[in-house]
Design a protein around this motif. Sequence first.
Motif, PDB file in Angstrom:
ATOM      1  N   LEU A  78       0.860  -1.194   0.000  1.00 26.62           N
ATOM      2  CA  LEU A  78       0.000   0.000   0.000  1.00 26.62           C
ATOM      3  C   LEU A  78       0.892   1.239   0.000  1.00 26.62           C
ATOM      4  O   LEU A  78       2.009   1.194   0.515  1.00 26.62           O
ATOM      5  N   PRO A  79       0.399   2.356  -0.554  1.00 27.51           N
ATOM      6  CA  PRO A  79       1.204   3.576  -0.495  1.00 27.51           C
ATOM      7  C   PRO A  79       1.492   3.960   0.956  1.00 27.51           C
ATOM      8  O   PRO A  79       0.644   3.792   1.823  1.00 27.51           O
ATOM      9  N   GLY A  80       2.695   4.479   1.194  1.00 32.29           N
ATOM     10  CA  GLY A  80       3.072   4.887   2.557  1.00 32.29           C
ATOM     11  C   GLY A  80       4.513   4.510   2.833  1.00 32.29           C
ATOM     12  O   GLY A  80       4.953   3.429   2.449  1.00 32.29           O
ATOM     13  N   GLU A  85       2.003   4.277   8.424  1.00 30.38           N
ATOM     14  CA  GLU A  85       1.303   5.019   7.356  1.00 30.38           C
ATOM     15  C   GLU A  85       0.502   4.066   6.478  1.00 30.38           C
ATOM     16  O   GLU A  85      -0.622   4.365   6.086  1.00 30.38           O
ATOM     17  N   ARG A  86       1.107   2.925   6.171  1.00 30.39           N
ATOM     18  CA  ARG A  86       0.402   1.962   5.300  1.00 30.39           C
ATOM     19  C   ARG A  86      -0.817   1.394   6.024  1.00 30.39           C
ATOM     20  O   ARG A  86      -1.861   1.177   5.423  1.00 30.39           O
ATOM     21  N   ARG A  88      -2.592   2.928   8.175  1.00 27.69           N
ATOM     22  CA  ARG A  88      -3.624   3.974   8.219  1.00 27.69           C
ATOM     23  C   ARG A  88      -4.218   4.294   6.847  1.00 27.69           C
ATOM     24  O   ARG A  88      -5.185   5.023   6.755  1.00 27.69           O
ATOM     25  N   HIS A  89      -3.601   3.771   5.774  1.00 30.70           N
ATOM     26  CA  HIS A  89      -4.097   4.076   4.421  1.00 30.70           C
ATOM     27  C   HIS A  89      -5.576   3.704   4.312  1.00 30.70           C
ATOM     28  O   HIS A  89      -5.995   2.681   4.853  1.00 30.70           O
ATOM     29  N   ARG A  90      -6.331   4.538   3.604  1.00 31.41           N
ATOM     30  CA  ARG A  90      -7.787   4.311   3.573  1.00 31.41           C
ATOM     31  C   ARG A  90      -8.187   2.961   2.967  1.00 31.41           C
ATOM     32  O   ARG A  90      -9.304   2.486   3.174  1.00 31.41           O
ATOM     33  N   GLU A  91      -7.293   2.321   2.190  1.00 31.68           N
ATOM     34  CA  GLU A  91      -7.638   1.028   1.600  1.00 31.68           C
ATOM     35  C   GLU A  91      -7.027  -0.156   2.341  1.00 31.68           C
ATOM     36  O   GLU A  91      -7.152  -1.289   1.888  1.00 31.68           O
ATOM     37  N   SER A  92      -6.332   0.108   3.455  1.00 30.28           N
ATOM     38  CA  SER A  92      -5.792  -1.049   4.181  1.00 30.28           C
ATOM     39  C   SER A  92      -6.966  -1.794   4.804  1.00 30.28           C
ATOM     40  O   SER A  92      -8.000  -1.188   5.127  1.00 30.28           O
ATOM     41  N   HIS A  95      -7.708  -0.487   8.261  1.00 31.38           N
ATOM     42  CA  HIS A  95      -8.542   0.712   8.260  1.00 31.38           C
ATOM     43  C   HIS A  95     -10.005   0.338   7.989  1.00 31.38           C
ATOM     44  O   HIS A  95     -10.925   0.816   8.657  1.00 31.38           O
ATOM     45  N   THR A 118       1.262  -4.871   6.161  1.00 30.89           N
ATOM     46  CA  THR A 118       1.775  -3.504   6.034  1.00 30.89           C
ATOM     47  C   THR A 118       3.190  -3.362   6.605  1.00 30.89           C
ATOM     48  O   THR A 118       3.853  -2.371   6.362  1.00 30.89           O
TER      49      THR A 118
END
Length: 320
Positions: A78-80, A85-86, A88-92, A95, A118
């Motif tokens: 995931l981006p981050g 950060e990964r 917390r990413h909205r698509e994890s 999350h 992550t």
Amino acid sequence: MGFQVYVTKDKKEMSQVASQIVLGQILSFIPSEEKEKMVLGLATGSTPMGLYDVIASNQRLFDAQRIVSFNLDEYVGLPGATPEERTRHRESYAHFMSEQLFQKLTPPFAQTFIPQGTKVEEEKLVQELESHKDDLSYYELKGTNFGKAVSIPDTTPSDYLSWVKKEILDGYEELIKSYGGIDLQVVGVGEKGHIGFHECGIPLEERMLLVKLDENTIQNAVKDGHFKSLEESPHYAVSMGAGLVYEAPLILLLANGERKREAIANSLLGSVTPDLPISFSQEYAKKGKMIYVIDELAARDILGKESALSSKEIYVSDLR
Ligand code: GLP
């Protein structure tokens, strides 16, 4: 043991029926010395969202502190810049679970666990895989389709792969074991019949998996609006494999919509094959209790075939 299929009018009814089953199990759980907490296995995707809604709005009926949950899977890549950060990413999936269920519960579940995909640095992972391609002492790709399990031997000379295997994969399975195993596992289904991220073609006995995702899975993540492009959509994941998923004494599989129709029908009417991971439900039902709760659209190809199914000891209840 046994195999029951409930067909509902629509997705809303699917969620209602599923939540009755889940709440029934939660309420009938009696803590013991061997098992102090009920262990729920949870899934992500749009399919179980309605179920989580109903559970959250009925939380006054049960003591969430008596429940521990384990999720099926999590993305790698995931981006981050950091694991935090990964996560917390909205698509994890971490999350997703927090939004859909965990943060709605007061008090919360005693513990919630999600595979730590992550924590894996995708770049480092890909570098390790690329630089030791075809060296089976490092890893082996298992699977007959594009989506594959990256199988890592205990003796791999790669420190990074060895860490992934021990910490991320084996560590998660040990954690499940330490809570006495999953009592009720909720699962959704991918378009081609995968479970979690156990992609089609991966051997059915696989337990915790590092997975190179299938093209269809990546495309659907973009099609469903989770990621903007195929490049942005993660290409790897960590997931419970069918060998581990199908160990729970009760499995509740949910499916709705046209997209799931073919996989559902083949998993019930066809034979058991790694090409269709959920087909293992048939084998599993000889020892465990398998329940499908599916809406009319997902059930379209089995309706009218109830007698063929009952000859396989699969019983259909039409709730429409
Ligand atoms: C992903 C998840 C699966 C999920 C599938 C279908 O592949 N890893 O656990 O079942 O998506 O998702 P949806 O319910 O949105 O159709």
